[in-house]
Write an enzyme that holds these catalytic residues in place. Structure first.
Site, PDB file in Angstrom:
ATOM      1  CG  ASN A 179     -95.272  -3.312  40.826  1.00 32.97           C
ATOM      2  OD1 ASN A 179     -96.162  -2.824  41.632  1.00 32.97           O
ATOM      3  ND2 ASN A 179     -94.151  -3.536  40.892  1.00 32.97           N
ATOM      4  CB  THR A 191     -98.229   0.132  44.671  1.00 31.56           C
ATOM      5  OG1 THR A 191     -97.355   1.117  44.443  1.00 31.56           O
ATOM      6  CG2 THR A 191     -99.698   0.904  44.267  1.00 31.56           C
ATOM      7  CE  LYS A 234     -96.597   8.986  37.359  1.00 29.06           C
ATOM      8  NZ  LYS A 234     -97.195   8.272  38.635  1.00 29.06           N
ATOM      9  CB  SER A 247     -90.870   6.018  46.887  1.00 23.44           C
ATOM     10  OG  SER A 247     -90.879   5.011  45.804  1.00 23.44           O
ATOM     11  CE  LYS A 300    -100.684   9.041  44.732  1.00 23.95           C
ATOM     12  NZ  LYS A 300    -100.071   8.035  43.445  1.00 23.95           N
ATOM     13  CE  LYS A 359     -89.922   9.206  45.618  1.00 21.09           C
ATOM     14  NZ  LYS A 359     -89.671   8.716  44.230  1.00 21.09           N
TER      15      LYS A 359
HETATM   16  P1  NAD Z   1     -97.835  -2.069  35.207  1.00 21.90           P
HETATM   17  O1  NAD Z   1     -97.298  -1.727  33.821  1.00 21.90           O
HETATM   18  O2  NAD Z   1     -96.921  -3.076  35.790  1.00 21.90           O
HETATM   19  O3  NAD Z   1     -99.354  -3.025  34.754  1.00 21.90           O
HETATM   20  C1  NAD Z   1    -100.297  -2.404  33.964  1.00 21.90           C
HETATM   21  C2  NAD Z   1    -101.268  -3.453  33.913  1.00 21.90           C
HETATM   22  O4  NAD Z   1    -102.608  -2.913  33.374  1.00 21.90           O
HETATM   23  C3  NAD Z   1    -100.870  -4.510  33.054  1.00 21.90           C
HETATM   24  O5  NAD Z   1    -101.440  -5.849  33.490  1.00 21.90           O
HETATM   25  C4  NAD Z   1    -101.762  -4.285  31.774  1.00 21.90           C
HETATM   26  O6  NAD Z   1    -101.738  -5.599  30.860  1.00 21.90           O
HETATM   27  C5  NAD Z   1    -102.920  -3.648  32.330  1.00 21.90           C
HETATM   28  N1  NAD Z   1    -103.842  -3.040  31.281  1.00 21.90           N
HETATM   29  C6  NAD Z   1    -103.450  -1.893  30.744  1.00 21.90           C
HETATM   30  N2  NAD Z   1    -104.386  -1.532  29.841  1.00 21.90           N
HETATM   31  C7  NAD Z   1    -105.511  -2.180  30.160  1.00 21.90           C
HETATM   32  C8  NAD Z   1    -106.932  -2.090  29.965  1.00 21.90           C
HETATM   33  N3  NAD Z   1    -107.568  -1.309  29.172  1.00 21.90           N
HETATM   34  N4  NAD Z   1    -107.813  -3.248  30.390  1.00 21.90           N
HETATM   35  C9  NAD Z   1    -107.316  -3.997  31.584  1.00 21.90           C
HETATM   36  N5  NAD Z   1    -105.790  -4.092  31.964  1.00 21.90           N
HETATM   37  C10 NAD Z   1    -105.124  -3.189  31.411  1.00 21.90           C
HETATM   38  O7  NAD Z   1     -98.151  -0.649  35.814  1.00 21.90           O
HETATM   39  P2  NAD Z   1     -98.440  -0.531  37.440  1.00 21.90           P
HETATM   40  O8  NAD Z   1     -97.073  -0.133  38.057  1.00 21.90           O
HETATM   41  O9  NAD Z   1     -99.015  -1.756  38.163  1.00 21.90           O
HETATM   42  O10 NAD Z   1     -99.475   0.631  37.304  1.00 21.90           O
HETATM   43  C11 NAD Z   1    -100.961   0.188  37.333  1.00 21.90           C
HETATM   44  C12 NAD Z   1    -101.686   1.787  37.852  1.00 21.90           C
HETATM   45  O11 NAD Z   1    -101.297   1.986  38.938  1.00 21.90           O
HETATM   46  C13 NAD Z   1    -101.228   3.018  36.931  1.00 21.90           C
HETATM   47  O12 NAD Z   1    -102.345   4.043  36.971  1.00 21.90           O
HETATM   48  C14 NAD Z   1    -100.090   3.498  38.152  1.00 21.90           C
HETATM   49  O13 NAD Z   1    -100.004   5.027  37.627  1.00 21.90           O
HETATM   50  C15 NAD Z   1    -100.612   3.198  39.337  1.00 21.90           C
HETATM   51  N6  NAD Z   1     -99.527   3.304  40.203  1.00 21.90           N
HETATM   52  C16 NAD Z   1     -98.605   2.347  40.323  1.00 21.90           C
HETATM   53  C17 NAD Z   1     -97.929   2.580  41.289  1.00 21.90           C
HETATM   54  C18 NAD Z   1     -96.565   1.672  41.319  1.00 21.90           C
HETATM   55  O14 NAD Z   1     -95.885   1.590  42.549  1.00 21.90           O
HETATM   56  N7  NAD Z   1     -96.492   0.606  40.599  1.00 21.90           N
HETATM   57  C19 NAD Z   1     -97.910   3.346  42.332  1.00 21.90           C
HETATM   58  C20 NAD Z   1     -98.903   4.363  42.427  1.00 21.90           C
HETATM   59  C21 NAD Z   1    -100.201   4.337  41.240  1.00 21.90           C
END
Ligand code: NAD
Length: 428
Positions: free
Chosen positions: A218, A187, A103, A356, A91, A67
């Site tokens: 997100n 999340t 991934k 999920s 995790k 996953k």
């Molecule tokens: P996303 O694309 O929705 O958002 C990413 C955000 O980070 C955006 O606002 C972007 O502008 C910002 N960003 C990028 N580079 C940056 C920087 N250098 N400085 C400041 N802000 C910056 O992505 P997401 O889904 O929110 O994921 C964010 C993190 O959370 C990732 O590491 C992802 O692996 C992790 N994550 C997400 C989920 C999920 O369900 N979406 C689950 C587990 C982990």
């Protein structure tokens, strides 16, 4: 700097000090089970053919089908995707979900594509990896710059290839396409539950705590919104273009509303406005935001944000890792010396994969839950596993990350052991 994967593997060496592991487990956790690199041809709107690089890595499937999300980003590499698949393995075990880790990623700047180009890319990526995914084999989900709409296209493409409805192949789908209620915010919500459990343990009041949030996508946005509703004071947020700060506190909903108004009209899929467009807050650089004197620094953007060169400048007392791998191995040693406490990614951001799992269960049973039920079950799961780790860390006097890896690796080792190890077969 080390590769992300070798940095990630250093955490295991730490864990191996605390309990005896068979060679089988050590070997299995060093190598991904399957790494696939694909070239994805996409017909662009101007008629030209462009080829994008894509990956899918399945790290370990001893505990169940693998996953893990799919990331669209120009900096995606096989090394990064491999590390993310390794963290997913840990995790899922930390949360005791019946999954292994995987991934995926595509090297692309999605904001530069039109909606149609994005749809073709997403469908074509699934065509390239269709042979190795499936509801009982490997189940993708959203990650950075992928969302529910994209998951809907991908699930539809897979069902077309297999000529049967198989919604359980992908999670994080739109609710009208067999997605689960509560998945979009899961999340951020799960991270909030972990923070609340910790704050209760250290006997602090949310209203007396200031938070700075790096990443307003997100995970970061929903966390900030829900934490604000629970009384925490969000004083700064940052996205990829910069940060804003207000001593009195920000209202995450208003910030998002403003960001949405400035989004790019070409794709509409992404919010292209920046938090920096907001005039009434003080603009600061992203680096400055990381150094703010706040109670909690929330890292919800990308990996390697806190490294050897900036760890010493941090003033926050607590780090909440919502992103995967935002603090490097060496930076963590510096933070440890400074007395900065880290709530680690493999626990904090597990709300996404937990819901999920709920979505996959609902897809397989064909019976859908109310949002209240989803959130209640998420809270129960996050609180249970978080408190178990807090107890292990306290009892063994180890960091929470080491406790989490210990718990995860023990569960994986248990599953590997039950299949039979060298020790078992040689002791007849
Ligand atoms: P996303 O694309 O929705 O958002 C990413 C955000 O980070 C955006 O606002 C972007 O502008 C910002 N960003 C990028 N580079 C940056 C920087 N250098 N400085 C400041 N802000 C910056 O992505 P997401 O889904 O929110 O994921 C964010 C993190 O959370 C990732 O590491 C992802 O692996 C992790 N994550 C997400 C989920 C999920 O369900 N979406 C689950 C587990 C982990």
């Amino acid at each position: 700097m080390d590769s992300i994967f070798s940095d990630a593997q250093k955490r295991l060496t730490e864990v191996f000090k605390y309990f005896e592991l068979t060679d089988d487990v050590r070997v299995k956790l060093k190598h991904p089970k399957l790494s696939l690199s694909v070239s994805i041809p996409v017909r662009m709107d101007d008629g030209s053919l462009k080829v994008f690089k894509g990956y899918r890595v399945q790290f370990d499937d001893t505990r169940g089908p693998t996953k893990g999300g799919i990331r669209y980003h120009p900096d995606v590499t096989l090394d990064e995707v491999t590390s993310l698949s390794f963290w997913m393995t840990i995790k899922c075990a930390v949360m005791n979900l019946p999954f292994g880790g995987a991934k995926g990623g595509v090297v692309v700047h999605p904001k530069e594509l039109s909606r149609l180009e994005l749809e073709r890319l997403s469908r074509n990526y699934i065509r390239e990896i269709a042979d190795i995914i499936g509801p009982m084999r490997d189940i993708p989900a959203p990650d950075v710059y992928t969302n529910a709409t994209i998951m809907g296209w991908m699930a539809d493409e897979y069902s077309q290839i297999k000529r049967q409805q198989l919604p359980g192949v992908i999670t994080g789908k739109p609710v009208h396409l067999n997605g689960s209620l509560g998945r979009v915010a899961a999340t951020g919500r799960g991270a909030l539950y972990v923070l609340q459990e910790w704050v209760q343990r250290i006997k602090k009041e949310p209203k007396n705590m200031t938070l700075a949030v790096q990443g307003f996508g997100n995970a970061g946005y929903h966390f900030a919104r829900l934490a604000h509703d629970e009384g925490f004071n969000i004083v700064a947020v940052a996205d990829s273009r910069g940060a804003i700060f207000s001593e009195q506190g920000l209202e995450p909903d208003k910030v998002m509303e403003h960001k949405q108004q400035h989004k790019d009209l070409k794709t509409m899929m992404y919010c292209d406005g920046s938090v920096c467009d907001l005039q009434r807050y003080k603009k600061i650089s992203s680096e400055e935001m990381l150094k703010l004197d706040v109670d909690v620094l929330v890292l919800a953007a990308l990996e390697n944000q806190i490294h050897e060169d900036n760890a010493d400048d941090l003033q926050a007392k607590l780090i909440l890792e919502i992103a995967n791998g935002p603090v490097t191995f060496n930076a963590e040693a510096i933070l440890d010396k400074k007395g900065v406490f880290v709530l680690p990614d493999v626990l904090v951001n597990a709300g996404g994969v937990t819901v999920s799992h709920f979505e996959w269960v609902q897809n397989r049973v064909g019976l859908y839950w109310e949002e209240e039920t989803v959130n209640k079950r998420l809270k129960e799961k996050m609180s249970k596993e978080a408190n178990a780790l807090f107890d292990i860390a306290e009892e063994k006097k180890i960091s929470l990350r080491t406790a989490a890896y210990l718990q995860g690796v023990k569960r994986i080792a248990g599953a590997i052991g039950e299949k039979g190890t060298r020790e078992y077969f040689q002791n007849e």
